[in-house]
Design a protein around this motif. Structure first.
Motif, PDB file in Angstrom:
ATOM      1  N   THR A  64      11.448  30.791  -6.509  1.00 33.82           N
ATOM      2  CA  THR A  64      12.338  29.650  -6.273  1.00 33.82           C
ATOM      3  C   THR A  64      13.187  29.842  -5.014  1.00 33.82           C
ATOM      4  O   THR A  64      14.017  28.980  -4.697  1.00 33.82           O
ATOM      5  CB  THR A  64      13.287  29.438  -7.473  1.00 33.82           C
ATOM      6  N   LYS A  69       7.312  28.561  -0.129  1.00 29.06           N
ATOM      7  CA  LYS A  69       6.133  27.751   0.185  1.00 29.06           C
ATOM      8  C   LYS A  69       5.442  28.267   1.444  1.00 29.06           C
ATOM      9  O   LYS A  69       4.206  28.288   1.513  1.00 29.06           O
ATOM     10  CB  LYS A  69       6.517  26.278   0.339  1.00 29.06           C
ATOM     11  N   ASN A  86       4.662  18.304  -4.114  1.00 29.96           N
ATOM     12  CA  ASN A  86       6.105  18.178  -4.318  1.00 29.96           C
ATOM     13  C   ASN A  86       6.803  19.511  -4.005  1.00 29.96           C
ATOM     14  O   ASN A  86       6.172  20.461  -3.533  1.00 29.96           O
ATOM     15  CB  ASN A  86       6.410  17.734  -5.752  1.00 29.96           C
ATOM     16  N   ASP A  87       8.100  19.586  -4.302  1.00 29.21           N
ATOM     17  CA  ASP A  87       8.905  20.729  -3.870  1.00 29.21           C
ATOM     18  C   ASP A  87       8.918  21.901  -4.843  1.00 29.21           C
ATOM     19  O   ASP A  87       9.337  22.997  -4.477  1.00 29.21           O
ATOM     20  CB  ASP A  87      10.359  20.286  -3.614  1.00 29.21           C
ATOM     21  N   HIS A  88       8.522  21.676  -6.083  1.00 32.65           N
ATOM     22  CA  HIS A  88       8.570  22.789  -7.041  1.00 32.65           C
ATOM     23  C   HIS A  88       7.544  22.578  -8.149  1.00 32.65           C
ATOM     24  O   HIS A  88       7.144  21.443  -8.431  1.00 32.65           O
ATOM     25  CB  HIS A  88       9.983  22.936  -7.636  1.00 32.65           C
ATOM     26  N   TRP A 260       0.231  24.219  -6.811  1.00 28.96           N
ATOM     27  CA  TRP A 260       1.069  25.279  -7.388  1.00 28.96           C
ATOM     28  C   TRP A 260       0.262  26.264  -8.214  1.00 28.96           C
ATOM     29  O   TRP A 260       0.707  27.391  -8.451  1.00 28.96           O
ATOM     30  CB  TRP A 260       2.200  24.661  -8.204  1.00 28.96           C
ATOM     31  N   ASP A 358      11.951  17.387 -12.978  1.00 29.51           N
ATOM     32  CA  ASP A 358      12.554  16.862 -11.748  1.00 29.51           C
ATOM     33  C   ASP A 358      14.047  16.660 -11.981  1.00 29.51           C
ATOM     34  O   ASP A 358      14.478  16.218 -13.054  1.00 29.51           O
ATOM     35  CB  ASP A 358      11.905  15.538 -11.358  1.00 29.51           C
TER      36      ASP A 358
END
Length: 398
Positions: A64, A69, A86-88, A260, A358
């Protein structure tokens, strides 16, 4: 493992109770469980539970952190890169063996990790069936972070459904009803209402996706709860000539995005440090081959369920690899047979399962999965001829 709860469980265990347990486990399911489920749950001590939580958090801090990334960009095979990442990740699974450290202490050691969903529905059903059949004490729980059954399901809904209605979110796998994990799909549908579809059921109109519900109505898909692993379709070179090419930019959200799966994987382990992580290196970055290869395992980066792993490594196994950049050499860990069965100790692996909806700043450690083994490898496919092995769940003090 917790000796007092274990003693009481073993004293009261009978084969008849286990048979009743399996009947209850399968009762009312759309499809019976297709993998072996162990005779017993695992009972964690407070000390080992706390070590597990700490071990998981140290890894979560890495995945995290800003820059992860970029660090994991090479993990994604070009041919399986999917648009609109997406971001996570929404799901993180960390597998730990119950092992001994150099001082002889019982500790968790990281074995594998995934940015991919696991049996979030089945584990709840499994634990409730163990509790009912074997009278597991009420002060024992499978949840972390003070979650209960209702708050866990709420968190699962928040993660998978988000702002959408259940019929706008589909659980999708390559051939969903035929998967060994289909029991989890149907239980998830029971708990949160997501319909189950296969890859071939996707209908594309422009950049939007649709499916037909049970009544034959065409429904717009807003989110895909993705259970498809690209390894399962890799052998079909022309797969996307027959079904929707899900790699293209589409007006749909992924829970969790397929990229991911690769970012949080065996690829990540060489970048991790700490007491709970075995020494791991990319094969193509080895300065020298270790003299004690018998203390290492050789793992392909892009495989799942333990396939392709070489346990008894020889020099020429490394030298003849055509793609050493896609392999890791990992120090073996000393699994300890800590679960007492009627005829000896059994080895344990515990998977910590995180949910990251989210809008949340960080993932939440929610629930767990455990596996028992007597063979060289932990997975149920490697323990077919034994008892007191297979899929299970870990209980711990509330």
């Amino acid at each position: 493992m917790n000796p007092s709860v274990r003693t009481v469980f073993n004293q009261n265990f009978t084969e008849e109770k286990y048979a009743d347990f399996l009947v209850d486990l399968n009762a009312g399911l759309d499809k019976p469980v297709e993998f072996r489920v162990a005779e017993t749950p695992v009972f964690l001590t407070d000390d080992f539970r706390d070590k597990l939580v700490q071990a998981g958090q140290e890894i979560i801090d890495v995945v995290t952190a800003p820059g992860f990334k970029e660090l994991s960009e090479r993990a994604i095979p070009d041919k399986w890169r999917v648009a609109n990442e997406n971001d996570h990740p929404h799901f993180i699974a960390l597998d730990f063996g119950v092992c001994k450290d150099e001082a002889g202490n019982i500790v968790p050691k990281l074995i594998e990790m995934q940015g991919f969903p696991s049996l979030y529905g089945f584990q709840l059903h499994l634990a409730e069936t163990y509790r009912h059949t074997f009278n597991v004490p009420g002060n024992q729980t499978i949840f972390f972070n003070q979650l209960s059954k209702s708050s866990y399901i709420d968190l699962l809904k928040e993660t998978i459904l988000g702002p959408y209605q259940p019929d706008e979110v589909v659980l999708m796998d390559v051939n969903a009803p035929e998967q060994k994990t289909a029991v989890d799909f149907y239980l998830t549908e029971r708990y949160i209402g997501t319909p189950i579809i296969s890859l071939a059921d996707l209908i594309q109109e422009g950049d939007q996706l649709f499916y037909h519900n049970a009544d034959g109505e065409k429904k717009r898909i807003r989110r895909i709860y993705n259970r498809l692993i690209f390894d399962e379709i890799e052998s079909d070179q022309n797969i996307f000539d027959k079904v929707v090419d899900i790699r293209q930019p589409l007006d749909v959200e992924w829970i969790t995005h397929p990229n991911w799966f690769y970012r949080i994987s065996k690829y990540t382990i060489p970048f991790l440090k700490g007491n709970y992580v075995p020494q791991t290196q990319f094969v193509n970055k080895l300065a020298t081959i270790p003299d004690d290869l018998h203390n290492y395992v050789l793992k392909p980066l892009f495989s799942f369920a333990g396939q392709g792993v070489i346990i008894d490594v020889m020099d020429d196994d490394i030298e003849k690899l055509p793609d050493p950049e896609n392999w890791i050499l990992q120090q073996k860990v000393d699994y300890v047979p800590v679960v007492e069965s009627p005829d000896g100790g059994v080895k344990v692996e515990i998977r910590l399962l995180y949910l990251w909806p989210d809008g949340h700043n960080k993932p939440t450690l929610a629930i767990n999965l455990a596996r028992l083994s007597r063979g060289k490898m932990i997975g149920v496919r490697y323990n077919k001829d034994f008892d007191w092995v297979g899929g299970t769940v870990a209980f711990m003090h509330k």
